[in-house]
Design a protein around this motif. Sequence first.
Motif, short mmCIF file in Angstrom:
data_model
loop_
_atom_site.label_atom_id
_atom_site.label_comp_id
_atom_site.label_asym_id
_atom_site.label_seq_id
_atom_site.Cartn_x
_atom_site.Cartn_y
_atom_site.Cartn_z
N PRO A 16 -4.00 3.97 5.59
CA PRO A 16 -5.00 3.82 6.12
C PRO A 16 -6.65 3.95 5.03
N TYR A 17 -6.20 4.83 4.09
CA TYR A 17 -7.03 5.16 2.90
C TYR A 17 -6.13 5.43 1.51
N CYS A 18 -6.76 5.21 0.58
CA CYS A 18 -6.35 6.14 -0.58
C CYS A 18 -7.18 6.73 -1.49
N MET A 19 -7.23 7.84 -2.40
CA MET A 19 -8.26 8.31 -3.03
C MET A 19 -8.26 7.66 -4.58
N ILE A 20 -9.35 7.06 -5.05
CA ILE A 20 -9.25 6.53 -6.28
C ILE A 20 -10.63 7.14 -6.80
N ASP A 21 -10.25 7.75 -8.16
CA ASP A 21 -11.30 8.69 -8.90
C ASP A 21 -12.11 9.36 -7.85
N GLY A 22 -11.32 10.15 -7.08
CA GLY A 22 -12.22 11.00 -6.22
C GLY A 22 -12.87 10.22 -5.02
N LYS A 23 -12.89 8.87 -4.97
CA LYS A 23 -13.51 8.30 -3.88
C LYS A 23 -12.49 7.63 -2.88
N GLN A 24 -12.72 7.75 -1.72
CA GLN A 24 -11.96 7.43 -0.50
C GLN A 24 -12.15 5.88 -0.37
N VAL A 25 -10.78 5.13 -0.45
CA VAL A 25 -11.04 3.71 -0.29
C VAL A 25 -10.27 3.18 1.11
N ASN A 26 -10.87 2.66 2.02
CA ASN A 26 -10.30 2.12 3.18
C ASN A 26 -9.50 0.79 3.03
N VAL A 27 -8.22 0.98 2.62
CA VAL A 27 -7.62 -0.17 2.41
C VAL A 27 -7.51 -1.24 3.22
N PRO A 28 -7.36 -0.98 4.46
CA PRO A 28 -7.38 -2.21 5.30
C PRO A 28 -8.64 -3.01 5.42
N ASP A 29 -9.61 -2.26 5.47
CA ASP A 29 -11.01 -2.99 5.16
C ASP A 29 -11.16 -3.71 4.12
N GLU A 30 -10.54 -3.43 3.07
CA GLU A 30 -10.62 -4.17 1.59
C GLU A 30 -9.80 -5.37 1.75
N VAL A 31 -8.48 -5.27 2.28
CA VAL A 31 -7.52 -6.34 2.27
C VAL A 31 -7.48 -7.27 3.40
N ASN A 32 -7.84 -6.81 4.62
CA ASN A 32 -7.84 -7.59 5.86
C ASN A 32 -8.42 -8.86 5.67
N PHE A 33 -8.22 -9.84 6.25
CA PHE A 33 -8.51 -11.05 6.53
C PHE A 33 -7.84 -11.83 7.60
N GLN A 34 -8.60 -12.86 7.93
CA GLN A 34 -7.96 -13.62 9.27
C GLN A 34 -6.74 -14.40 8.85
N GLY A 35 -5.66 -14.27 9.61
CA GLY A 35 -4.36 -14.79 9.24
C GLY A 35 -3.40 -13.92 8.62
N LEU A 36 -3.78 -12.78 8.25
CA LEU A 36 -3.14 -11.77 7.82
C LEU A 36 -2.27 -10.81 8.62
N ASP A 37 -0.81 -10.81 8.59
CA ASP A 37 -0.18 -9.76 9.39
C ASP A 37 -0.32 -8.39 8.74
N ILE A 38 -1.04 -7.49 9.47
CA ILE A 38 -1.28 -6.14 8.61
C ILE A 38 -0.94 -5.04 9.90
N LYS A 39 -0.40 -3.91 9.37
CA LYS A 39 -0.07 -2.61 10.13
C LYS A 39 -0.62 -1.76 9.38
N VAL A 40 -1.33 -0.45 9.92
CA VAL A 40 -1.57 0.72 9.12
C VAL A 40 -0.90 1.70 9.63
N LEU A 41 0.07 2.17 8.85
CA LEU A 41 0.96 3.23 9.05
C LEU A 41 0.80 4.34 8.08
N SER A 42 1.42 5.63 8.46
CA SER A 42 1.41 6.82 7.62
C SER A 42 2.42 6.61 6.84
#
Length: 266
Positions: A176-202
């Motif tokens: 769901p997220y990763c920490m880069i240089d102390g900042k939380q990056v919400n990966v699904p929001d960054e990579v998702n787009f229409q037509g992509l099959d995506i699952k958010v898992l631990s």
Amino acid sequence: MFDIPVNRDTLKALKIMGLTDYESRTYLALTSIISGTATEVSKVSEVPRSKIYQVLKSLEKKGFIEISRGKPLKFNVIPPKEVFENSRNEIRDSMVNAEAELNVIYENHITNVPAPIWLIHGQDKLVKKEIEIISRAKESLFVMGGFMFEGEPMKLKESLEASVKKGIATSIITVPYCMIDGKQVNVPDEVNFQGLDIKVLSIPHIKMVLRDKKEMLISFCRFQGENVLPDTSIGIWNQYQEFVETISGIYEFIWENELFNRVMDP
């Protein structure tokens, strides 16, 4: 002494555009006098009189000057803006064609390497290799993003969008997220787009790109708390088809059965 003031980068550019030292001198001379006879150009450029006609004819052939017929012949400079634009287009076209041809050779022969397994160190090289593998996909792409480097999500999104547009079956499992240089990056929001099959898992802190069940890159990295330590990153680039097919099967099993906890719907 030839003393038209230009910096080294300008001379380097003229060399890249295919000019010899004498040709560069002559073209620079003509940019300062605009038009002149062979004798005048020879004097300004300090190219020997015995060489100047040969140099001027070569410059005309390369599209840097024009010759006005008459007695004596007059040699006229073509404006640098026009010359550089033409050369820029030629160089770009040559590089595009060369890249395409060499990529075909590379991709047709890389699987013939006796032991197609390599270690790759460093985040920049790993991200470039990921994008390269994605660009070679013909049928399928599996991506697992257990961590990301700075700027990587957007680069992945651009490459994956291009793959989806080509009709390639593309799926990604991500944290769901990763920490880069102390900042939380919400990966699904960054990579998702229409037509992509995506699952958010631990999922574990493992990154993988796998294409066509033929080629894969698995990457690992040390962490300090939740923060990625990019300098410790290492990847295994593998083209042993039997092994890649096995990992593909594991990925598909994880995708279908959600062996890790589902975190959220993107």
